[in-house]
Write a protein that holds these residues in place. Structure first.
Motif, PDB file in Angstrom:
ATOM      1  N   ALA A   1      -5.172   3.957   3.650  1.00 23.28           N
ATOM      2  CA  ALA A   1      -5.331   3.052   2.510  1.00 23.28           C
ATOM      3  C   ALA A   1      -5.160   1.594   2.942  1.00 23.28           C
TER       4      ALA A   1
ATOM      5  N   THR B   1       0.835  -1.202   0.000  1.00 23.85           N
ATOM      6  CA  THR B   1       0.000   0.000   0.000  1.00 23.85           C
ATOM      7  C   THR B   1       0.870   1.252   0.000  1.00 23.85           C
TER       8      THR B   1
ATOM      9  N   SER C   1       0.264   3.025  -3.634  1.00 27.29           N
ATOM     10  CA  SER C   1      -0.690   4.124  -3.687  1.00 27.29           C
ATOM     11  C   SER C   1      -0.373   5.265  -2.735  1.00 27.29           C
TER      12      SER C   1
END
Length: 526
Positions: A244, A58, A62
């Protein structure tokens, strides 16, 4: 020229969103055939270490690229950008080496803390992935900051496809050659490093074509010092990344508490591992539910930023309330639908109906996790980073304090309830902060209608199952489960939408935001 740039930005955003959606679906779906091949214990072994991979990926996929792109967009000349990225790369490189070293040296201690020393080689296997994170995060961040989303989208799809392919090949080979589950787990988790190599090659091609060099220290003074960049990476980049990976953080707590709690509860080691494997079935189900709910909501969120930038606070509040209501509606329908069809879905996907009650409770997470993601996006658009971190910390504290105690007292279903409770606490905390911004999407009438419609849908689906079994009489268990699931989905959708329209759960304008709404709304109103 400006219109062309905006068109490029929008096309890039759509491309990256589609790539992310495909990657998330791949990440959720592969676990079903994987579990079918390796069984509950094999699935347990993999899922125990998966949160370490999930958190690291993660950050690299992102969270940090998004933050680095923001830094790049704030910097004007190419020399300044390279100087900045050089420092970011150094900070991330040192952090990744430290993390890799800690996982290698402390793998046995971590495995013992999880209640299973056999997990040691799997932890060492996943640690190699972190060596590729700095290059992937910085290169993706640079191109996203230049509004070119193709490199990130391409590398993301390549990465997930390779990883899923390696995992399924390892599972097939392991079953046919009767490998021990820990050997299978170590090879399956090596897919993270192998996939990272392929993704790095893809990004390397784009970096070479763009003639970038951010891994060699540059004498050019950077716009910010190492200390300033480090603080911003930690606070702003960390906030984006942590939210996230919210569900993965809760799963990490499960890795350290559920297995140990089940043993204290009275299970033998082997049975405890199998029960944990059954409990872990809930994760792909929740992941798929979140993909459906949040992919729609995220497409509406850019309009919130636009409204704020133009100083239209009233429009911002109206649009935010719409996003919250629609997300809540879709997430609730998905969660209650899964609960209603859990026996059939469990049989269809995993070959039996073990742990139905555990999974029915666990999928309630879809509702609260969706709301948290939406609330977080809205609060971050208002630069409320500290508030969002406080909410996440509060939820994790609830999970840490109560999880093992609940498992010891009630078994695996205790962990499901604590996950839902932790997310509920987080939701209520963030909701309270939103009320300070005059955002109150949930009127009592809306929540009452949504609850009543959801109960009616659940009841209708369950009442349809005996009729479905009569129609599918004679079919083997899995084909029968598929037929019943299809029937249940059709009945559930018809009941939910019909009642939602009849009792005006959403406004006509909100309904029309859904894909092809004009066509199917006319059909329902006949």
């Amino acid at each position: 020229m400006q219109r062309k740039t905006m068109k490029t930005v929008m096309q890039g955003a759509i491309l990256l969103s589609v790539a992310s959606l495909i990657a998330k679906i791949l990440s959720a779906v592969y676990r079903v055939p994987f579990q079918n091949m390796v069984g509950n214990t094999g699935f347990y072994v993999y899922q125990q270490i998966y949160p370490i991979y999930g958190i690291g990926m993660t950050f690299a996929l992102s969270g940090l690229p998004m933050f680095i792109s923001k830094l790049v967009a704030e910097t004007h000349s190419k020399k300044d950008k390279m100087a900045l990225l050089s420092r970011v790369f150094v900070i991330m490189g040192i952090s990744s080496l430290v993390l890799f070293g800690l996982l290698q040296l402390c793998a046995f201690k971590i495995a013992v803390a999880m209640g299973d020393p056999g997990l040691t080689p799997i932890i060492k296997s996943v640690s190699w992935m972190f060596l590729f994170s700095p290059f992937l995060a910085v290169s993706r961040g640079y191109f996203q900051g230049e509004y070119d989303m193709r490199p990130s989208a391409t590398s993301q799809l390549v990465e997930q496809t390779v990883r899923v392919g390696v995992i399924l090949m390892v599972a097939y080979w392991a079953v046919h050659h009767q490998w021990p589950v820990y050997k299978m787990g170590a090879w399956a988790m090596s897919s993270a490093a192998i996939a990272a190599i392929f993704a790095s090659v893809v990004m390397g091609i784009y970096v070479y074509r763009a003639r970038l060099n951010f891994w060699t220290p540059i004498s050019q003074p950077a716009p910010w010092s190492y200390t300033t960049i480090g603080k911003r990476l930690l606070i702003e980049g960390g906030t984006i990344s942590l939210f996230a990976s919210m569900m993965v953080l809760l799963q990490l707590v499960d890795s350290f508490t559920v297995m140990r709690g089940l043993v204290v509860h009275g299970y033998s080691d082997m049975i405890a591992k199998s029960v944990k494997g059954v409990y872990d079935r809930g994760q792909p189900l929740v992941q798929l539910g979140l993909v459906v709910a949040t992919s729609f909501a995220s497409s509406l969120l850019p309009s919130l930023t636009t409204a704020l930038q133009r100083g239209r606070h009233g429009q911002f509040i109206k649009q935010a309330n719409t996003v919250i209501r629609m997300s809540m509606t879709i997430a609730t329908a998905a969660a209650v639908g899964l609960i209603a069809l859990m026996p059939e879905v469990n049989q269809l996907l995993f070959g039996n109906q073990e742990g139905n009650r555990i999974l029915e409770v666990y999928v309630l997470s879809i509702i609260f996790a969706t709301l948290i993601m939406i609330y977080n996006s809205i609060l971050q658009s208002l630069n409320q980073f500290t508030v969002t971190i406080a909410g996440l910390g509060l939820g994790l504290l609830v999970k840490l304090v109560l999880n093992q105690r609940a498992v010891v007292s009630f078994g695996a279903i205790g962990a499901s309830w604590v996950t839902v409770l932790a997310l509920l606490v987080m939701t209520l905390f963030l909701m309270k902060q939103l009320k300070k911004q005059r955002l109150g999407a949930f009127k009592e009438s809306f929540l009452f209608k949504l609850a009543a419609i959801s109960i009616a849908m659940w009841l209708g689906v369950r009442l349809a199952m005996p009729f479905g079994r009569w129609l599918a009489f004679g079919l083997p268990p899995r084909p029968m489960a598929l037929a019943l699931a299809i029937l249940g989905v059709i009945v559930g959708v018809l009941i939910f939408i019909s009642l939602a329209l009849k009792y005006q759960l959403l406004t006509l304008r909100e309904w029309l935001m859904l894909p092809l709404a004009g066509k199917w709304l006319r059909w329902f109103k006949r």
